[in-house]
Scaffold this motif. Sequence first.
Motif, PDB file in Angstrom:
ATOM      1  N   ASP A  60      13.100  -6.662 -12.735  1.00  0.00           N
ATOM      2  CA  ASP A  60      12.296  -6.547 -11.683  1.00  0.00           C
ATOM      3  C   ASP A  60      11.583  -7.752 -11.365  1.00  0.00           C
ATOM      4  OD1 ASP A  60      12.942  -3.633 -11.450  1.00  0.00           O
ATOM      5  OD2 ASP A  60      11.550  -2.778 -12.626  1.00  0.00           O
ATOM      6  N   LYS A  61      10.831  -7.604 -10.210  1.00  0.00           N
ATOM      7  CA  LYS A  61       9.706  -8.639 -10.027  1.00  0.00           C
ATOM      8  C   LYS A  61       8.503  -8.415 -10.406  1.00  0.00           C
ATOM      9  CE  LYS A  61       8.494  -9.366  -5.753  1.00  0.00           C
ATOM     10  NZ  LYS A  61       6.982  -9.143  -5.965  1.00  0.00           N
ATOM     11  N   THR A  62       7.846  -7.286  -9.935  1.00  0.00           N
ATOM     12  CA  THR A  62       6.531  -7.032  -9.940  1.00  0.00           C
ATOM     13  C   THR A  62       6.159  -6.479 -11.315  1.00  0.00           C
ATOM     14  OG1 THR A  62       6.688  -6.296  -7.581  1.00  0.00           O
ATOM     15  CG2 THR A  62       4.550  -5.856  -8.822  1.00  0.00           C
ATOM     16  N   GLY A  63       5.356  -7.163 -12.025  1.00  0.00           N
ATOM     17  CA  GLY A  63       5.022  -6.774 -13.336  1.00  0.00           C
ATOM     18  C   GLY A  63       5.742  -7.183 -14.675  1.00  0.00           C
ATOM     19  N   GLY A 122      -4.297   3.338 -11.829  1.00  0.00           N
ATOM     20  CA  GLY A 122      -3.301   3.660 -10.652  1.00  0.00           C
ATOM     21  C   GLY A 122      -2.516   2.285 -10.498  1.00  0.00           C
ATOM     22  N   ASP A 123      -1.784   2.384  -9.271  1.00  0.00           N
ATOM     23  CA  ASP A 123      -0.982   1.390  -8.864  1.00  0.00           C
ATOM     24  C   ASP A 123      -1.786  -0.006  -8.525  1.00  0.00           C
ATOM     25  OD1 ASP A 123       0.958  -0.443  -7.667  1.00  0.00           O
ATOM     26  OD2 ASP A 123       1.218   1.089  -6.102  1.00  0.00           O
ATOM     27  N   PRO A 124      -1.317  -1.167  -8.934  1.00  0.00           N
ATOM     28  CA  PRO A 124      -2.090  -2.311  -8.687  1.00  0.00           C
ATOM     29  C   PRO A 124      -2.279  -2.688  -7.498  1.00  0.00           C
ATOM     30  CG  PRO A 124      -0.774  -2.449 -10.742  1.00  0.00           C
ATOM     31  CD  PRO A 124      -0.588  -1.208 -10.176  1.00  0.00           C
ATOM     32  N   THR A 125      -1.053  -2.578  -6.592  1.00  0.00           N
ATOM     33  CA  THR A 125      -1.091  -2.729  -5.286  1.00  0.00           C
ATOM     34  C   THR A 125      -2.175  -2.003  -4.658  1.00  0.00           C
ATOM     35  OG1 THR A 125       1.284  -2.958  -5.269  1.00  0.00           O
ATOM     36  CG2 THR A 125       0.390  -2.750  -3.215  1.00  0.00           C
ATOM     37  N   GLU A 126      -2.227  -0.700  -4.959  1.00  0.00           N
ATOM     38  CA  GLU A 126      -3.449   0.040  -4.380  1.00  0.00           C
ATOM     39  C   GLU A 126      -4.958  -0.286  -4.914  1.00  0.00           C
ATOM     40  OE1 GLU A 126      -2.484   4.070  -4.595  1.00  0.00           O
ATOM     41  OE2 GLU A 126      -0.760   3.977  -3.050  1.00  0.00           O
ATOM     42  N   GLY A 127      -4.726  -0.875  -6.074  1.00  0.00           N
ATOM     43  CA  GLY A 127      -6.334  -1.409  -6.709  1.00  0.00           C
ATOM     44  C   GLY A 127      -6.661  -2.585  -5.677  1.00  0.00           C
ATOM     45  N   SER A 172       6.796   6.397  -2.282  1.00  0.00           N
ATOM     46  CA  SER A 172       8.019   6.269  -3.189  1.00  0.00           C
ATOM     47  C   SER A 172       8.882   4.992  -2.757  1.00  0.00           C
ATOM     48  CB  SER A 172       8.901   7.473  -3.000  1.00  0.00           C
ATOM     49  OG  SER A 172       9.559   7.338  -1.873  1.00  0.00           O
ATOM     50  N   SER A 173       9.545   4.420  -4.041  1.00  0.00           N
ATOM     51  CA  SER A 173      10.210   3.308  -3.764  1.00  0.00           C
ATOM     52  C   SER A 173      11.186   3.388  -2.779  1.00  0.00           C
ATOM     53  CB  SER A 173      10.817   2.837  -5.051  1.00  0.00           C
ATOM     54  OG  SER A 173      10.030   2.395  -5.891  1.00  0.00           O
ATOM     55  N   GLU A 174      11.799   4.718  -2.483  1.00  0.00           N
ATOM     56  CA  GLU A 174      12.730   4.802  -1.361  1.00  0.00           C
ATOM     57  C   GLU A 174      12.232   4.834   0.043  1.00  0.00           C
ATOM     58  OE1 GLU A 174      12.772   7.614  -3.833  1.00  0.00           O
ATOM     59  OE2 GLU A 174      14.051   5.983  -4.964  1.00  0.00           O
ATOM     60  N   LEU A 215       3.385 -14.161  -1.122  1.00  0.00           N
ATOM     61  CA  LEU A 215       2.475 -13.290  -1.187  1.00  0.00           C
ATOM     62  C   LEU A 215       3.156 -11.937  -0.667  1.00  0.00           C
ATOM     63  CD1 LEU A 215      -0.218 -15.092   1.012  1.00  0.00           C
ATOM     64  CD2 LEU A 215      -0.169 -14.560  -1.289  1.00  0.00           C
ATOM     65  N   ARG A 216       2.632 -10.827  -1.501  1.00  0.00           N
ATOM     66  CA  ARG A 216       3.148  -9.380  -1.319  1.00  0.00           C
ATOM     67  C   ARG A 216       2.477  -9.158   0.226  1.00  0.00           C
ATOM     68  NH1 ARG A 216       5.291  -5.756  -4.651  1.00  0.00           N
ATOM     69  NH2 ARG A 216       4.738  -3.542  -4.685  1.00  0.00           N
ATOM     70  N   VAL A 217       3.252  -8.428   1.145  1.00  0.00           N
ATOM     71  CA  VAL A 217       2.528  -8.113   2.307  1.00  0.00           C
ATOM     72  C   VAL A 217       2.870  -6.508   2.708  1.00  0.00           C
ATOM     73  CG1 VAL A 217       2.626  -8.544   4.797  1.00  0.00           C
ATOM     74  CG2 VAL A 217       3.453 -10.298   3.327  1.00  0.00           C
ATOM     75  N   ILE A 274      15.561  -8.181  -9.226  1.00  0.00           N
ATOM     76  CA  ILE A 274      16.141  -7.189  -8.289  1.00  0.00           C
ATOM     77  C   ILE A 274      14.672  -6.666  -7.740  1.00  0.00           C
ATOM     78  CG2 ILE A 274      17.269  -4.964  -8.164  1.00  0.00           C
ATOM     79  CD1 ILE A 274      19.224  -6.055 -10.022  1.00  0.00           C
ATOM     80  N   THR A 275      14.218  -6.498  -6.692  1.00  0.00           N
ATOM     81  CA  THR A 275      13.092  -5.929  -6.378  1.00  0.00           C
ATOM     82  C   THR A 275      12.899  -5.164  -5.274  1.00  0.00           C
ATOM     83  OG1 THR A 275      10.750  -6.837  -5.776  1.00  0.00           O
ATOM     84  CG2 THR A 275      12.417  -8.221  -5.046  1.00  0.00           C
ATOM     85  N   GLY A 276      11.868  -4.345  -5.089  1.00  0.00           N
ATOM     86  CA  GLY A 276      11.930  -3.526  -3.814  1.00  0.00           C
ATOM     87  C   GLY A 276      11.207  -4.242  -2.570  1.00  0.00           C
ATOM     88  N   ASP A 277      10.420  -5.501  -3.122  1.00  0.00           N
ATOM     89  CA  ASP A 277       9.561  -6.479  -2.305  1.00  0.00           C
ATOM     90  C   ASP A 277      10.637  -7.172  -0.944  1.00  0.00           C
ATOM     91  OD1 ASP A 277       7.360  -7.201  -1.484  1.00  0.00           O
ATOM     92  OD2 ASP A 277       6.539  -8.100  -3.083  1.00  0.00           O
ATOM     93  N   HIS A 278       9.698  -7.738  -0.222  1.00  0.00           N
ATOM     94  CA  HIS A 278      10.107  -8.461   0.974  1.00  0.00           C
ATOM     95  C   HIS A 278      11.000  -9.465   0.562  1.00  0.00           C
ATOM     96  CE1 HIS A 278       9.927 -11.331   4.372  1.00  0.00           C
ATOM     97  NE2 HIS A 278       9.486 -10.200   5.180  1.00  0.00           N
TER      98      HIS A 278
HETATM   99  P1  ATP Z   1       9.742  -4.427  -8.181  1.00  0.00           P
HETATM  100  O1  ATP Z   1      10.975  -3.464  -7.861  1.00  0.00           O
HETATM  101  O2  ATP Z   1      10.050  -6.075  -8.529  1.00  0.00           O
HETATM  102  O3  ATP Z   1       8.846  -3.800  -9.191  1.00  0.00           O
HETATM  103  P2  ATP Z   1       8.039  -3.842  -5.809  1.00  0.00           P
HETATM  104  O4  ATP Z   1       6.933  -3.317  -6.772  1.00  0.00           O
HETATM  105  O5  ATP Z   1       7.882  -4.484  -4.735  1.00  0.00           O
HETATM  106  O6  ATP Z   1       9.279  -4.420  -6.909  1.00  0.00           O
HETATM  107  P3  ATP Z   1       8.402  -1.240  -5.091  1.00  0.00           P
HETATM  108  O7  ATP Z   1       7.141  -0.470  -5.732  1.00  0.00           O
HETATM  109  O8  ATP Z   1       9.595  -0.251  -4.866  1.00  0.00           O
HETATM  110  O9  ATP Z   1       8.897  -2.452  -5.449  1.00  0.00           O
HETATM  111  O10 ATP Z   1       7.705  -1.468  -3.789  1.00  0.00           O
HETATM  112  C1  ATP Z   1       8.797  -1.682  -2.658  1.00  0.00           C
HETATM  113  C2  ATP Z   1       7.631  -2.036  -1.173  1.00  0.00           C
HETATM  114  O11 ATP Z   1       6.931  -0.720  -1.086  1.00  0.00           O
HETATM  115  C3  ATP Z   1       6.572  -3.249  -1.600  1.00  0.00           C
HETATM  116  O12 ATP Z   1       7.021  -4.317  -0.842  1.00  0.00           O
HETATM  117  C4  ATP Z   1       5.461  -2.532  -0.468  1.00  0.00           C
HETATM  118  O13 ATP Z   1       5.636  -3.436   0.645  1.00  0.00           O
HETATM  119  C5  ATP Z   1       5.717  -1.194  -0.430  1.00  0.00           C
HETATM  120  N1  ATP Z   1       4.732  -0.505  -1.584  1.00  0.00           N
HETATM  121  C6  ATP Z   1       4.472  -0.966  -2.679  1.00  0.00           C
HETATM  122  N2  ATP Z   1       3.404  -0.120  -3.337  1.00  0.00           N
HETATM  123  C7  ATP Z   1       2.934   0.689  -2.252  1.00  0.00           C
HETATM  124  C8  ATP Z   1       2.009   1.796  -2.364  1.00  0.00           C
HETATM  125  N3  ATP Z   1       1.329   2.089  -3.188  1.00  0.00           N
HETATM  126  N4  ATP Z   1       1.961   2.202  -0.972  1.00  0.00           N
HETATM  127  C9  ATP Z   1       2.594   1.871   0.225  1.00  0.00           C
HETATM  128  N5  ATP Z   1       3.461   0.874  -0.066  1.00  0.00           N
HETATM  129  C10 ATP Z   1       3.829   0.235  -1.054  1.00  0.00           C
END
Ligand code: ATP
Length: 918
Positions: free
Chosen positions: A337-340, A414-419, A448-450, A509-511, A567-571
Motif C-alpha cells: 500500500d502507499k498510505t501509511g 480516526g482517519d488521518p485524511t479526515e484529521g 469506503s474504499s470502493e 499531494l493527495r487531493v 498498490i493504492t486507492g489514490d490518484h
Molecule cells: P492506500 O491503498 O495506499 O492505503 P489510499 O489510502 O489512498 O491508498 P483509500 O483509503 O482507499 O486508499 O482512498 C482512496 C481515495 O479515496 C483517496 O485517494 C481519496 O481521494 C479518497 N478518500 C480517502 N479517505 C477518504 C475519506 N475519509 N473520505 C472521503 N474520501 C476519502
Amino acid sequence: MPAARVSSGFATTAHHGLAAHEVVLLLETDPHRGLSGGEAAERLERFGPNVLPPAAGAGLLLRVLRQFHHPLIYVLLVAGAITAALREFADSAVIFGVVLINAAVGFIQESKAEVALAGLREIVHTDAKVVRDGRERTVPSDDLVPGDLVLLEAGDKVPADVRLLREVELRVDESALTGESAPVSKSENVLPDSTPVADRCNMAYSGTLVTAGHAAGVVVATGSETEVGEIHRLVGAAETLATPLTEKLARFSKILTVGILGLAAATFAVGLLRRQDAVETFTAAIALAVGAIPEGLPAAVTITLAIGVARMARRRAVVRRLPAVETLGSTTVICTDKTGTLTENQMTVQLIWTVDAMVEVTGSGYSPVGELCTADGAPVFVDADAALRWSLLAAACCNDAALTHEGGRWDVVGDPTEGALLVVAVKAGLDPPQLVASLPRVAALPFSSERRYMATQHRQDDGYVLLAKGAVERILELCDSQMGADGALRPLDRDAVLAAADRLALRGLRVLATAVRAVDERVEFDDEEAPGSLAFTGLHAMLDPPRAAVTPAVAACHTAGIAVKMITGDHAGTAAAIATQVGLLSGRDEPGSLLTGADLAALDAGELPEAVAGATVFARVSPEQKLRLVQALQSKGDVVAMTGDGVNDAPALRQASIGVAMGRSGTEVAKDAADIVLTDDDFATIEAAVEEGRGVFDNLTKFIAWTLPTNIGEGLVILAAIAFGSALPILPTQILWINMTTAVALGLMLAFEPKEAGIMTRPPRKPGEPLLTHGLLARVLLVSTLLVASAWWLFEWERANGAALPEARTAALNLFVVVETFYLFSCRSLTHSAWRIGVLSNRWIVVGVTAQVIGQLAITYLPAMNAAFATAPISAVTWLRIFVVGAAVSGVVAVDKLVRRARSGGRRSTLDTGTFGH
Ligand code: ATP
C-alpha cells in the motif's frame, strides 16, 4: 449445548431470550452512557481480565511421552533391552541413558519454542471501543467487563460476548466459532431461549469478525465465560509447530529410518550367513542404525524457525503463521500500500483550490496552528469567499475524526485524511464542536474504499444541506455545477477541475474534492449512492511525506532481486509522484509501468499477468482488484508478499504467499487473515523480515550440510567393517555419544548464526528448490567419504602400531568429533570464509565447542566414562595425528571450495549453485 449461560456472576440467563432493556437491567448498566469508570474498575477486579486462560495443550505426561514416540527411540529401546538380556549391562545403561537425555533435550527445546511462539501472539494487542461515563473511548480488550457498552464496526474483532442493543446492517463472520464461512446478518430482536448459538442473531460472539455495518451492545460474558472460552476449555488450542518444511523433513527422516533399518537387518543377515559372532553382528547392525539416522534434524529445524520468529519480532514483524518464516526468504515480489506503509500517514493540507482562488495553508502536522493566505502571503478571509467557506464546512462536517490535545501534543482519533481536513478547518477559524450543534448531522453515507467518497446530510435554518468529500473523479460524477467566490452556481467546468487536481497530484499531494447542495427534505442514502446535482466547491491538497526508511529499503529490495509494486486507492498522479520520491519509478519508465484500476478492469485474464508483471504502480485500485493482482503474479511463479489493512483486503491477504497486515492502522479482520503483522506499519519492516527469512533458510541449510556427513560417515564405517569382516572402529554406544553430544553442542549452535553480510545482494531462492542442491550434495558426499576413510585409516594404523581395541576406537571417536568441529566452522558461512566472518562472531559456537572439548576429554580420560563407553586414554601423539588428519580433511574441503569457486567464474557463490565459500 444448553441455552442458559452463566454470565460472570450475574444471574444465569440466556441473554438472547431477553429484550434489550431487560439485559441492560440485569447487567446494571446504561444503554447510552455505559458503565462508570469506577464501576468498570470494580467489575474488572471482581471478574478478572477479559482473556482466555492459557491453552491447556497436551498434558505434561503426554508431552514427555511424545518425546519417545520416534522410530529411532523404538530401535534404541529394543537395542537396550536386548543388550540387557545379553547381560551387557554397561552398554544397556548407556543406551537407556542416551534415550533419556535425548527425551529431556527434546522436551526442553520443544517447550522453549512453544513458549516463544505463544508470547509473540500477545504482542499484537486488540483494542475495544467502549462507552464509559457517557464518553466513547478505546481500551485494551483485556479490560472489558460484563455490562460494558461496546461499539462495533466493520473490521473489528468482537472482543467479548455481546448482546446487541442497536445495529445497522451488521454482518459478522462467525467461522471461528461455527465453521460457517459466509458472514451472518444480525438484528436486535428477542429470540426463543432454545435458539442454538449459530442462529442467535442478536448476539455477537467473542473472536468473530465484523465484516460490515456497525452496532452497539452490552458485554454479557468475558474471558473463559464466553462461547469461545468454552470451546477453548474443551479443546485446548495446542499451537502447532509444523510447517511444510518440517513436515517434509519429518517424512524424509521416516523414510530414511525405514531404509536404514532395512539395511541394518540385511547387514545382520549377511553377518550371520558368514557365520560371524551373532552378538557382535547384532551390535554392529544396531550401530549402523543408530549412526545413520539423522535424529536431530526435525528438532533443529523447528528451533531454527523459532529463533527466526524471535528475530523478526525484534525487528517489529510479528509472525502469525510459522510457514511464513520459510516463505519470506523466497519472496520475489512485494506489493505494498502507499498510505501509511510507504508514507507517514501524517497528512497536512497545504493548498486549497477553488474555481476562483488558490489558497496556501501554513503550519504542519496535526497542530491547528497556521493560517490561510494567498501566494504572496496576504491573509485570506473565509467569510469573503463562499466556495472556500462551503469547502471547509464539508471538510469539517463530512468528517468522523476528532482532534485531541493531550500533554501538549495534538493528535487525531480516526482517519488521518479526515484529521488533516479538521485541522485546516480550525486554521480557517471554524470551530468543529460548535458546527456539530449549528449543523446537526441527520444522515451519513460512510467512506469506503470502493465508493471513494463520503456524504452527510445536515439540518440548517432553512432546510437541509448535503455535504460530500472524496476522490476528485467520484465527486465530479455527482456534480453538475460549481460554486464561485460569490456563492453563485455556474455550470461545471469538469476539465478545468481535473486539470487543477492533476497539477496538485503531480507534486505528490493527495487531493480530495468537496461538494455541497441545499435540499428541502431528508434524503435516504439507502441506494448506497449520494443523490447527484451537487455543486463542486473546492480541492484540498495534502502532503503525506514518505517514511524516511522507505527509500533505502526499496533500494535494498531491488539489490536483492525483489520487485516492489505500489498498490493504492489514490490518484495516479499522487501515486506516481510518491513512487518517484521513494525510488520505485525513475522518471524514465516504460509506458505501462503505471496502471490504474480502470486499465486493469479492461484487461482480460490472458493479458493480465504480463501487464501486471511489467507495471510498478497501480493507482485507483479497489481492494477486490488486489486479489486479481496477486493471482496474476502467482500465475507467473512469483512468491508474493501483499500488504493490507481493510476488511476487503482479507481475500488478497489470504491468497498472497505472505499476507502482511498493519498492526497499528489495520483492522482485526486484516490481521486475522495475515501471516505476519507489522507493529509499526512501515514498509522497511517487510524488507527486514525478508532479510531475516533468508537468514533462517541459510541456517537451516548450514545445519543440514553439517549433520548429514556425520550420519553417512558413521553408517559407512560400520558397513565397511562388516563387509571386510573386521572389528568395529566405533561401537554403538560411542556412536550414540557422538550423535547426541555433537548435535546439541555443535550443530544447534548454527541456528544462532548471525545473518551473513551480503544476504540481500543475491537473488531470491527459487520457490520449490530443494534444500540440498547438487553442489551441496556433492560436498556432503565428499566430507562423508573423507570421514570414513580417515577414521578407518586411523583405527587400522593405531591397531597396527600396537594400540588395544579401546584405544584405537577412542582415537577414531575423537577423530569423528574433531573433523565435525573443523567442518562446523566451514559450514558457518555460505559465502565467506570462516576466518573472514570472525571466529567469535557467534559466541554460541565458542560455548558449544568448549563444551564438546570438555566432553571429549571426559570420555577419553575419566575412568567411569571409560568403563561406560569402552574407551581408553590416548596419548598426546595420537591427538596430534587426530588433529593432523582433521586439518587435512578440512584442507581438502577448502580446496574443493576453491575449485568450485574458480569454476563458477569467481562469482560470489550462492545457494543456487550450491557452492560455498570457505
Ligand atoms: P492506500 O491503498 O495506499 O492505503 P489510499 O489510502 O489512498 O491508498 P483509500 O483509503 O482507499 O486508499 O482512498 C482512496 C481515495 O479515496 C483517496 O485517494 C481519496 O481521494 C479518497 N478518500 C480517502 N479517505 C477518504 C475519506 N475519509 N473520505 C472521503 N474520501 C476519502
